[in-house]
Design an enzyme around this catalytic site. Structure first.
Site, short mmCIF file in Angstrom:
data_model
loop_
_atom_site.label_atom_id
_atom_site.label_comp_id
_atom_site.label_asym_id
_atom_site.label_seq_id
_atom_site.Cartn_x
_atom_site.Cartn_y
_atom_site.Cartn_z
N VAL A 1 4.04 -2.26 5.23
CA VAL A 1 4.48 -2.05 3.85
C VAL A 1 3.83 -3.03 2.88
O VAL A 1 4.13 -3.00 1.69
CB VAL A 1 6.02 -2.16 3.72
CG1 VAL A 1 6.69 -1.08 4.56
CG2 VAL A 1 6.51 -3.55 4.11
N GLU A 2 2.95 -3.88 3.39
CA GLU A 2 2.27 -4.81 2.48
C GLU A 2 0.79 -4.42 2.38
O GLU A 2 0.45 -3.52 1.65
CB GLU A 2 2.50 -6.26 2.95
CG GLU A 2 4.00 -6.60 2.92
CD GLU A 2 4.32 -8.05 3.25
OE1 GLU A 2 3.67 -8.95 2.72
OE2 GLU A 2 5.25 -8.27 4.07
N MET A 3 -0.08 -5.04 3.18
CA MET A 3 -1.50 -4.72 3.06
C MET A 3 -1.94 -3.68 4.08
O MET A 3 -3.02 -3.09 3.94
CB MET A 3 -2.32 -6.01 3.15
CG MET A 3 -1.96 -6.96 2.00
SD MET A 3 -2.56 -8.67 2.22
CE MET A 3 -4.20 -8.52 1.53
N VAL B 1 0.83 -1.20 0.00
CA VAL B 1 0.00 0.00 0.00
C VAL B 1 0.87 1.26 0.00
O VAL B 1 1.97 1.27 0.54
CB VAL B 1 -0.97 0.01 1.21
CG1 VAL B 1 -1.99 -1.12 1.09
CG2 VAL B 1 -0.22 -0.09 2.54
N ALA C 1 1.19 -6.25 7.84
CA ALA C 1 2.48 -5.59 7.60
C ALA C 1 2.25 -4.21 6.98
O ALA C 1 1.57 -4.08 5.97
CB ALA C 1 3.33 -6.46 6.67
#
Lengths: 342, 342
Positions: free
Chosen positions: A125-127, A83, A123
């Protein structure tokens, strides 16, 4: 004496004749944990969740964004994009055949697919979901999901973070690529692999690659779930590759355990579909399979490989690209008056 | 005289009796341009391209990222997120039933689906390809695509930007949601719509909504392709909504034509599946369908609508959610040694 000799000769002959049969064919189904039995409805629910970007904070990233099942199960990037354009620190491993691994993530920090599924959702930096509750609330806000969770899991309050993970893991246990050229060859169809691939198969044995890359997934032996199969990378440090490909910047499993014995230890990754999952290694620093073979031979076996060896080994690795099952697209449950915001 | 009277009375009776039949059922197939006939192979190729993030510069965004066919054909965001976390300036319109529109984009700047498909691939804040040639080169670097383009388009050099767009448009012409409750009602199944939805259907006519929202897609009359159906929004400026929802910041079609007559002119969007495509309007500023109905009544018809009216109209709009065809996932052609970079 005669008897013993016969046995010895037979064994030797067997070893020669069956050199090509020493690897394992991929089974059609993996082990299933007792507390998460599979069902058609649970698979479908898991598929919906796997493809649903609404599991990310701003509705832009789904599991499939980085683990693309329509491709080789990765995003073909060094570091995945989550994201708000943020990047992770390791290359996304393939989801295909992950059901056969005894530990998940590059550093084995999750024992099961269920545990793994819980990571990326939260996370940043992920979802980027701020909490388990936020993810649960999002799913609960979608009536079709609530209905499916009730049907699949029962109970009064079936939309839980655990059950989200269970459904996703169940879908992932269907992501298996049987019938690769290698598997067909291994079952007796000698036309399934090229002469070069057969040579490559022999070479990965004789070089020693398969002392780690063995088992049904070419990712190590069949260990109990949670007991990962790790190796040090580089095992032979000091080659030009360490610096060129930044091989020692990330300390691997040490980040999880803080045990100095785990420095630069990594879960041995699968060879299946490896031809589709460039770039290579935990940091995606190596762009081609040819070069990955050279780096591995040098850093793990302290061997130089010829161009001919590389060609044959890459031909063998290509023969591990399996048959991807035809899947229907999930229909994501309706979400009236939904706005995904940053 | 008698004859004329008879005709008049008959027509009046017809108008009364067929009040509920004055709208058009969605056809199962759209018009197909003569220079881009459909075929199963072209549809499949187009589906692969539609879902392939490698059409974006860094391999993170596919057409489906913003026009999610597994959902209502949008991303449920005000502004879509493209490569590097960048945002566009308008809300993504649905791809479902776009084949029935006579002009594409909110401002009608593309006549055909083919023309439309060429836009986002090159838009810096969407898929970010630096040039048509870069997109062509990317696709040419994937052997499976080259083979498919040859089979579908023939010729010596079939991987062209035009043909990429033709394949995508062909797939999009299959994205049709027939058999909505409204369509079933319209064909005679009076149980298909609730009493409230039937009331809503009558109200959108009596209020005047359907002077624009008519035709098979409730997006205007069946005009020749390229001749868009535009309306000014707001038609009645000055309401509280202009400021609240920033309705006049974007000048719409004027941005394309620079003709002052086109200021705040917008292509009339479809009502089909509108219940799935929040948030609403070109800037996604309105989060609920209820509020969208109120805003439209005020800004386009200068009417206040009661809560009961809104409830019925929203029930009718929900009856326009169609049946989404079951689709298989595409397999994206193998891309050996691929690395997507920023």
């Amino acid at each position: 004496m005669i008897s013993l000799k016969t046995i010895t000769i037979s064994a030797a002959l067997l070893a020669v004749n069956s050199a090509s049969f020493a690897f394992d064919t991929l089974p059609a189904t993996p082990k299933v944990p007792a507390d998460n039995p599979m069902s058609a409805a649970k698979i479908e629910l898991g598929k919906q969740l796997f493809f649903d970007p609404r599991l990310s904070v701003d509705g832009t990233i789904s599991c499939n964004s980085c683990h693309n099942v329509m491709a080789g199960g990765t995003d073909n990037r060094d570091f995945s994009v989550g994201v708000k354009g943020q990047k992770g620190g390791r290359s996304a491993p393939t989801v295909w055949n992950a059901a056969f691994l005894s530990a998940q993530f590059w550093d084995g920090r999750a024992a099961t697919l269920e545990d793994q599924a819980k990571g990326p959702i939260l996370a940043g930096v992920e979802m980027g979901m701020p909490s388990e509750q936020a993810a649960v609330d999002r799913i609960k806000s979608i009536p079709g999901y609530v209905q499916s969770f009730k049907a699949v899991f029962g109970g009064n309050d079936p939309v839980t973070y655990d059950n989200i993970a269970k459904a996703i893991a169940t879908y992932e246990r269907t992501l298996i690529t049987i019938n690769s050229p290698f598997d067909r060859y291994n079952r007796g169809d000698k036309s399934a692999m090229s002469a070069s691939a057969v040579m490559g198969m022999k070479k990965v044995k004789s070089l020693g690659c398969t002392s780690c890359h063995n088992g049904v997934n070419f990712a190590g032996p069949d260990l109990p779930i949670g007991q990962g199969f790790y190796q040090k990378f580089p095992t032979f440090p000091g080659s030009e590759y360490d610096k060129k490909y930044k091989l020692t910047e990330d300390t691997g499993r040490y980040e999880v355990t803080k045990d100095s014995a785990d420095k630069h230890m990594w879960r041995v990754p699968t060879w299946r579909n490896v031809a589709l999952t460039a770039p290579y290694f935990h940091n995606g620093s190596v762009k081609t399979l040819d070069e990955a073979v050279r780096v591995m031979a040098k850093t793990q076996l302290n061997k130089e490989v010829s161009d001919a060896d590389v060609k044959d080994i890459v031909a063998f690795l290509n023969s591990l690209t399996g048959t991807f099952p035809t899947q229907t697209m999930p229909r994501l449950p309706d979400f009236a008056d939904a706005t995904m915001t940053d």
